[in-house]
Motif scaffolding. Structure first.
Motif, short mmCIF file in Angstrom:
data_model
loop_
_atom_site.label_atom_id
_atom_site.label_comp_id
_atom_site.label_asym_id
_atom_site.label_seq_id
_atom_site.Cartn_x
_atom_site.Cartn_y
_atom_site.Cartn_z
N ASN A 112 4.62 8.03 4.25
CA ASN A 112 3.40 8.64 3.69
C ASN A 112 2.66 9.42 4.78
O ASN A 112 2.17 10.52 4.53
CB ASN A 112 2.48 7.56 3.11
N ALA A 144 -9.33 3.89 8.39
CA ALA A 144 -10.07 5.16 8.47
C ALA A 144 -9.60 6.04 7.31
O ALA A 144 -8.50 5.86 6.81
CB ALA A 144 -9.76 5.84 9.80
N GLU A 180 1.79 13.43 4.74
CA GLU A 180 0.39 13.87 4.82
C GLU A 180 0.22 14.85 5.98
O GLU A 180 -0.41 15.90 5.85
CB GLU A 180 -0.54 12.66 4.97
N TYR A 221 0.82 -1.22 0.00
CA TYR A 221 0.00 0.00 0.00
C TYR A 221 0.86 1.27 0.00
O TYR A 221 0.61 2.21 -0.76
CB TYR A 221 -0.94 -0.01 1.21
N GLY A 222 1.91 1.27 0.88
CA GLY A 222 2.77 2.45 1.02
C GLY A 222 3.59 2.73 -0.23
O GLY A 222 4.25 3.78 -0.33
N HIS A 223 3.62 1.79 -1.18
CA HIS A 223 4.35 2.01 -2.44
C HIS A 223 3.37 2.36 -3.56
O HIS A 223 3.65 3.25 -4.36
CB HIS A 223 5.13 0.74 -2.82
N GLN A 252 -7.73 8.47 6.40
CA GLN A 252 -6.69 9.25 7.09
C GLN A 252 -6.53 10.69 6.59
O GLN A 252 -6.47 11.62 7.38
CB GLN A 252 -5.34 8.50 6.99
N GLY A 296 5.55 6.34 9.36
CA GLY A 296 5.69 5.83 8.00
C GLY A 296 5.79 7.07 7.11
O GLY A 296 5.18 8.10 7.42
N THR A 350 10.06 5.49 -2.76
CA THR A 350 8.94 6.06 -2.00
C THR A 350 9.30 6.33 -0.53
O THR A 350 8.48 6.81 0.23
CB THR A 350 7.71 5.12 -2.05
N SER A 351 10.55 6.02 -0.14
CA SER A 351 10.98 6.31 1.24
C SER A 351 11.53 7.73 1.32
O SER A 351 11.72 8.38 0.30
CB SER A 351 12.09 5.36 1.67
O1 LIG Z 1 -6.44 3.58 8.50
C1 LIG Z 1 -5.65 3.95 7.64
C2 LIG Z 1 -4.27 3.62 7.69
C3 LIG Z 1 -3.45 4.10 6.68
N1 LIG Z 1 -3.96 4.86 5.67
C4 LIG Z 1 -3.08 5.36 4.60
O2 LIG Z 1 -2.07 4.39 4.37
C5 LIG Z 1 -0.82 4.99 4.14
C6 LIG Z 1 0.15 4.46 5.17
O3 LIG Z 1 1.45 4.71 4.74
P1 LIG Z 1 2.66 4.94 5.74
O4 LIG Z 1 2.35 5.99 6.71
O5 LIG Z 1 3.88 5.18 4.92
O6 LIG Z 1 2.73 3.62 6.58
P2 LIG Z 1 2.90 2.05 6.20
O7 LIG Z 1 1.69 1.59 5.55
O8 LIG Z 1 3.29 1.44 7.49
O9 LIG Z 1 4.11 2.08 5.14
C7 LIG Z 1 5.24 1.27 4.90
O10 LIG Z 1 5.89 1.97 3.80
C8 LIG Z 1 6.36 3.28 4.13
C9 LIG Z 1 6.91 3.90 2.84
O11 LIG Z 1 7.97 3.17 2.32
C10 LIG Z 1 7.40 3.20 5.23
O12 LIG Z 1 7.83 4.51 5.57
C11 LIG Z 1 6.77 2.52 6.45
O13 LIG Z 1 7.74 2.39 7.48
C12 LIG Z 1 6.25 1.15 6.06
O14 LIG Z 1 5.63 0.51 7.17
C13 LIG Z 1 -1.03 6.48 4.25
O15 LIG Z 1 -1.14 7.04 2.96
C14 LIG Z 1 -2.35 6.62 5.00
O16 LIG Z 1 -3.09 7.77 4.62
C15 LIG Z 1 -5.30 5.20 5.63
O17 LIG Z 1 -5.76 5.91 4.73
N2 LIG Z 1 -6.09 4.73 6.62
#
Ligand SMILES: O=c1ccn([C@@H]2O[C@H](COP(=O)(O)OP(=O)(O)O[C@H]3O[C@H](CO)[C@@H](O)[C@H](O)[C@H]3O)[C@@H](O)[C@H]2O)c(=O)[nH]1
Length: 428
Positions: free
Chosen positions: A332, A311, A336, A20-22, A313, A330, A123-124
């Motif tokens: 992202n 949720a 945000e 998802y985070g990518h 976010q 994380g 994406t990091s």
């Molecule tokens: O209830 C939720 C939870 C998450 N998000 C979204 O999901 C993304 C979460 O991304 P991130 O904050 O980067 O966390 P992770 O999903 O944990 O991402 C992984 O990928 C990131 C980018 O490489 C790394 O920085 C993190 O450590 C790694 O865990 C964001 O866009 C949030 O808005 C939602 O919309 N709703």
């Protein structure tokens, strides 16, 4: 886009890692680039999951976090095994450019064989990427920016990262595909907050890193619709006072330990703030009473909302009544929060998160809850940081400054990226 536009526009094939985070930063970058005259192909579903992996995957698991190590290795193999499919996609589409993820460093080799140039998109954060490349290139030497590093109780994360890095070093001679990127490397972030790390990683790799900007939807995606439970949540938030509520969420992959749940729950109780807390558990649906400290849910009453699983976010962070974000940092989530001017209460868990949390402190837009030497999350420390960040003015003011700087920068970073990519596609 109609077919005549498609024929004239430079065509980019985007190939993110399936996480998802990518995927979301790749989608946001794709959306921005279509406004700058590019046509985007997006490829994610390549894994031949018929490989024995799928039958062994635990049904409740929705991320690779907690995946038994032998299955993780198998999953990686499955991804690498998608090379053949990917070659046929390249042959069929014949894009002008491939944009690839560092977790798929074999992709540019296949593109090269088809005569397609490639650019990496990481994406990091730049702070994390420069930190890692520093350790690839100068093992044992101290990182030049002293405030950035792992704390004593986090040493196992450093080991974890270096173990991954070692794998990368063996497979890719430490470049994670950056060497194969044509002219530049793209990275998620902005010079407004990470200029020195962007410059340092460029020096370390000999490749010019170009930031793409925060890649956050301007209005938190408020144009789209949300489900009924989310809209009920947003109505609840509407009724709270300005900046009175903290959003508590730890990304899309991590499950909190029982100790951390307790530390955060008791910490929240010791403050007067309202909160929305997103929780998820590895075992799927479980009774909330079993997971929170006894009496917690009754004591909270209407002051807090617990959301299971997911949720909206960005919609929450953009809301005027949110005054802080208890986040794992994380990348992202950090971008945000900064983009919407919400100060961060940093509770990093693992991976790059401790390093991102140090950056948040460095730029002043948040404060970290420092754990005890044994890694324990102390409720008093949680409450003290929430109060300083949400009730006090200083950190909030700095977060507002960072937001103003990012807003002022506008689309200039993406404009530069578009110019660079046009020239690599041979269209400028
Ligand atoms: O209830 C939720 C939870 C998450 N998000 C979204 O999901 C993304 C979460 O991304 P991130 O904050 O980067 O966390 P992770 O999903 O944990 O991402 C992984 O990928 C990131 C980018 O490489 C790394 O920085 C993190 O450590 C790694 O865990 C964001 O866009 C949030 O808005 C939602 O919309 N709703």
């Amino acid at each position: 886009m109609n077919s005549s536009t498609k024929n004239q526009s430079p065509r980019i094939l985007m190939f993110p890692w399936l996480g998802y985070g990518h995927i979301t930063p790749y989608l946001e970058l794709a959306k921005k680039l279509t406004t700058k005259g590019f046509f985007i192909h997006f490829s994610i579903e390549l894994v031949p999951l018929s490989l024995e992996v799928s039958s062994e995957l635990p049904a409740t698991l929705h991320t690779t976090n907690g995946l038994p190590p032998h299955l993780m290795a198998r999953l990686k193999e499955a991804f690498d095994g998608s090379a053949e499919n990917f070659s046929s996609i390249l042959r069929e589409l014949k894009p002008d450019l491939l944009v690839f993820d560092f977790l798929q460093p074999w992709a540019p080799l296949l593109a090269e064989a088809e005569g397609v140039p490639s650019v990496i998109f990481i994406t990091s954060s730049s702070v994390m990427t420069s930190f890692m490349f520093h350790h690839f290139k100068n093992p044992g030497a101290e990182f030049p920016y002293k405030e950035i590093g792992f704390r004593e109780h986090e040493s196992r994360f450093m080991d974890e990262l270096l173990a991954n890095a070692r794998d990368g070093v063996e497979r890719e001679k430490g470049s994670a595909g950056v060497d194969r990127s044509c002219g530049i490397a793209l990275i998620k972030g902005s010079r407004e907050i990470e200029a020195r790390y962007i410059d340092y990683v460029s020096v370390l790799t000999g490749k010019r890193f170009v930031p793409v900007g925060p890649l956050v939807q301007e209005d938190g995606g408020c144009g789209g619709s949300v489900g009924s439970s989310s809209s009920e949540l947003l109505s609840w938030l509407d009724k709270k006072e300005a900046k009175s509520t903290v959003f508590v969420s730890f990304g899309s992959e991590y499950f909190l330990s029982k100790e951390d749940m307790d530390g955060i729950a008791h910490g929240l109780l010791q403050t007067k703030v309202n909160f929305i807390w997103v929780v998820r558990f590895p075992e799927g649906e479980v009774a909330l009473e079993e997971k929170f400290p006894e009496g917690f849910l009754d004591e909270v009453g209407d002051r807090g909302r617990i959301v299971r699983g997911w949720a909206p976010q960005t919609r929450i962070l953009v809301h005027a009544n949110v005054g802080g974000f208890v986040s794992h940092c994380g990348w992202n989530s950090v971008m945000e929060s900064l983009k919407f001017g919400v100060p961060i209460i940093a509770v990093p868990m693992h991976l790059d998160q401790p390093i991102n949390a140090r950056l948040v402190e460095e730029i002043g837009a948040g404060e970290e809850v420092v754990r005890a030497r044994d890694g324990r999350l102390d409720a008093e420390a949680v409450a003290a940081v929430i109060n300083r960040v949400v009730v006090g003015d200083e950190v909030r003011g700095k977060a507002a400054d960072v937001k103003a700087r990012l807003d002022l920068k506008g689309d200039r970073e993406i404009d530069e990226v578009a110019r660079e990519l046009m020239s690599i596609c041979g269209k400028s």
